[in-house]
Design a protein around this motif. Structure first.
Motif, mmCIF file in Angstrom:
data_model
loop_
_atom_site.group_PDB
_atom_site.id
_atom_site.type_symbol
_atom_site.label_atom_id
_atom_site.label_comp_id
_atom_site.label_asym_id
_atom_site.label_seq_id
_atom_site.Cartn_x
_atom_site.Cartn_y
_atom_site.Cartn_z
ATOM 1 N N GLN A 113 0.853 -1.469 -0.101
ATOM 2 C CA GLN A 113 0.303 -0.074 0.117
ATOM 3 C C GLN A 113 1.096 1.031 0.027
ATOM 4 N N ASP A 117 1.156 4.251 -3.848
ATOM 5 C CA ASP A 117 1.004 5.821 -3.033
ATOM 6 C C ASP A 117 1.061 5.970 -1.875
ATOM 7 N N ALA A 120 -1.229 8.314 0.203
ATOM 8 C CA ALA A 120 -2.147 7.567 0.993
ATOM 9 C C ALA A 120 -2.774 6.989 2.144
ATOM 10 N N ALA A 121 -0.856 6.185 2.402
ATOM 11 C CA ALA A 121 -1.281 5.093 2.766
ATOM 12 C C ALA A 121 -0.894 5.918 4.385
ATOM 13 N N ARG A 123 -1.626 9.226 4.887
ATOM 14 C CA ARG A 123 -3.096 10.007 5.511
ATOM 15 C C ARG A 123 -3.891 8.365 6.683
ATOM 16 N N ASN A 124 -4.040 7.200 5.676
ATOM 17 C CA ASN A 124 -4.653 6.083 6.098
ATOM 18 C C ASN A 124 -4.394 5.967 8.089
ATOM 19 N N HIS A 125 -2.717 5.384 7.721
ATOM 20 C CA HIS A 125 -2.066 5.527 8.858
ATOM 21 C C HIS A 125 -3.141 5.871 9.652
ATOM 22 N N GLY A 127 -5.301 7.873 10.547
ATOM 23 C CA GLY A 127 -6.507 8.354 10.575
ATOM 24 C C GLY A 127 -6.682 7.170 11.541
ATOM 25 N N ALA A 128 -6.333 6.475 10.813
ATOM 26 C CA ALA A 128 -6.364 5.359 12.059
ATOM 27 C C ALA A 128 -6.153 5.052 13.729
#
Length: 179
Positions: A113, A117, A120-121, A123-125, A127-128
């Protein structure tokens, strides 16, 4: 008369400037002499005082060392204080932490992942893992009189009309530039 008055004023001006210049040069000379003058008496007193204090400090150091040797332990341990910082194993601990972080970095870089990107990875991390911040409540509006409400409504209407006009201009420019 005019000429002699002007020359007298010039002479007075030159005399005043010369006096100021001489005063400045004498102050400068005194300052240089003070800076270059050896102050031997003060230095000797200071040296003697410093040497005496050093000898007294060493004697108190010798006494405290004798007390420590008689007790047979280090002063930090005898008081039972907790150690601060990394202590004796600091270098080893830093190496372990660096090795762990290196493994974590290689794991992140090799993750599919992240390869696809990276932003994005991340940002996802985030956010989690980060806690969700609740939205701030809107500040209550102050009581506004009727005349102020009318003025504000009129200004809002003018701003909307301006924005509408701007949108029409953009649409017109798009039609003009198309062909």
């Amino acid at each position: 008369e005019g000429l002699s008055g002007a020359s007298a004023a010039q002479q007075a001006h030159h005399l005043r400037r010369e006096r100021k210049r001489l005063g400045f040069l004498s102050r400068l000379k005194r300052a240089q002499d003070d800076a270059l003058r050896p102050s031997g008496v003060q230095k000797r007193k200071r040296k003697g005082r410093t040497l005496r204090n050093t000898v007294e400090d060493l004697s108190s150091l010798g006494q405290s060392l004798e007390e420590i040797m008689a007790a047979g332990s280090s002063p930090g341990r005898s008081q039972g204080r907790a150690r601060k910082g990394l202590g004796a194993g600091g270098a080893k601990l830093r190496e372990k932490i660096a090795a762990r972080e290196q493994q974590r970095l290689t794991a992140v870089l090799s993750h599919p992942q992240f390869k696809a990107d990276p932003l994005a990875a991340i940002r996802n991390h985030l956010g989690a893992t980060l806690p969700v911040v609740p939205p701030k409540p809107k500040a209550p509006r102050a009581n506004v009189s009727g005349s102020k409400k009318r003025k504000m409504k009129k200004l809002r209407g003018m701003a909307e009309a301006y924005m509408e006009e701007d949108r029409h201009d953009e649409a017109y420019m798009a039609d003009v530039e198309s062909p």
